[in-house]
Design an enzyme around this catalytic site. Structure first.
Site, PDB file in Angstrom:
ATOM      1  CG  ASN A  30      -1.544   1.245   1.591  1.00 55.18           C
ATOM      2  OD1 ASN A  30      -2.447   1.710   0.901  1.00 55.18           O
ATOM      3  ND2 ASN A  30      -1.049   1.872   2.658  1.00 55.18           N
ATOM      4  CB  THR A  78      -4.585   9.902   4.042  1.00 53.90           C
ATOM      5  OG1 THR A  78      -4.281  10.285   2.693  1.00 53.90           O
ATOM      6  CG2 THR A  78      -5.567   8.749   4.042  1.00 53.90           C
ATOM      7  CE1 TYR A 135      -0.196   8.198  -6.398  1.00 54.93           C
ATOM      8  CE2 TYR A 135      -2.137   8.919  -7.625  1.00 54.93           C
ATOM      9  CZ  TYR A 135      -1.584   8.316  -6.508  1.00 54.93           C
ATOM     10  OH  TYR A 135      -2.398   7.835  -5.506  1.00 54.93           O
ATOM     11  CE  LYS A 151      -0.334   4.645  -6.182  1.00 48.79           C
ATOM     12  NZ  LYS A 151      -0.275   3.730  -5.036  1.00 48.79           N
TER      13      LYS A 151
END
Ligand code: NAP
Length: 254
Positions: A90, A192, A157, A161
């Site tokens: 993760n 988060t 990114y 991913k």
């Protein structure tokens, strides 16, 4: 019986956010957890929290870009808890965001290493340990970015991913007959430190919330529940998927 009774799980990116919440949930559901990230004090606090609640956890601080760290985590799971059943890979970073022509090659490579190469390294050592137990559940945290939604300034990114989804499909096909299920989890905007970096003013927060059909961001606990689904026998016929837990950001147009 709890969902992960007698299971052993590695959780990376456990010092914060989704990983922290997932480690607590997995431990509450009976798993012995090995928690990993670079920041040791945060991991130690997590282990204390889990232990005080009656659970079992051990921490190892290190960098998911290092092959030796991937190997050490599996050795720790086996040495301390006797094997490995679940791995929630993760840990992740957005990397340097901005106009693609301005992104240095070194930054691109660091983002790919942290988000994608780390997943390969994790799987490389986790799979043999799972095969020793005749099966397991391997999970990668991907995202809607680069899968259902394109966003500017996030090329590395998105590419890293999206790469996780290819890795997921390939490994699911390679190891399905041997009892290992492999799935990608694709959260929407989640509250988060990473999520808050996008929603760092009231206006930005309202905008991010508005992108989702549910008109809010997820809590880390909500994403942890989706990770629990993929980790546990509740998803026993689910493999090779890209599971969206994205509050409808992928289908929303208002
Ligand atoms: P977060 O709170 O910033 O957590 C990121 C975690 O990754 C931290 O525990 C960090 O720990 C760890 N990490 C980063 N680089 C690392 C490295 N090189 N080695 C070891 N650990 C490393 O963010 P989060 O939102 O929970 O993110 C978790 C995952 O969800 C990420 O993969 C992210 O891409 C994905 N995701 C997040 C959102 C969102 O909106 N928040 C949406 C979709 C997907 P240390 O700094 O201690 O190393």
């Amino acid at each position: 019986m709890s969902a992960l009774s007698n299971k052993v799980a590695i959780i990376t990116g456990a010092s914060s956010g989704i990983g922290y919440a997932t480690a607590k949930l997995f431990a509450r559901e009976g798993a012995n957890v090995v928690v990993a990230a670079r920041r040791k004090p945060e991991l130690d606090a997590l282990v204390d929290e889990i232990t005080q609640a009656g659970g079992h956890a051990v921490a190892l601080a290190g960098d998911v870009r290092d092959e030796t760290f991937a190997e050490a985590l599996v050795k720790l799971a086996i040495g301390r808890f006797g094997g490995l059943d679940v791995a929630f890979n993760n840990a992740g970073t957005t990397g340097e965001m901005g106009a693609t022509p301005d992104v240095p090659l070194s930054e691109w490579e660091e983002t790919i290493r942290t988000n994608l190469t780390s997943a390969f390294l994790g799987a490389k050592y986790q799979l043999p340990a799972m095969l020793d137990r005749n099966g397991g559940s391997l999970i990668f945290t991907s995202t809607f970015v680069g899968y259902t939604v394109g966003l500017p300034g996030m090329a590395a990114y998105a590419a890293s991913k999206a790469g996780l989804i290819g890795l997921t499909q390939s490994l699911a096909s390679e190891f399905g007959a041997k009892g290992v299920r492999v799935n990608a989890l694709l959260p929407g905007g989640t509250d988060t430190p990473m999520g808050r970096a996008f929603a760092n003013t009231p206006e930005a927060l309202a905008f991010v919330q508005s992108l989702h059909a549910l008109k809010r961001m997820a809590s880390p606990d909500e994403i942890a529940k989706s990770a629990l689904y993929l980790a546990s026998d509740a998803s026993s016929f689910t493999t090779g998927t890209a599971l969206l837990a994205d509050g409808g950001v992928s289908i929303n147009r208002t």
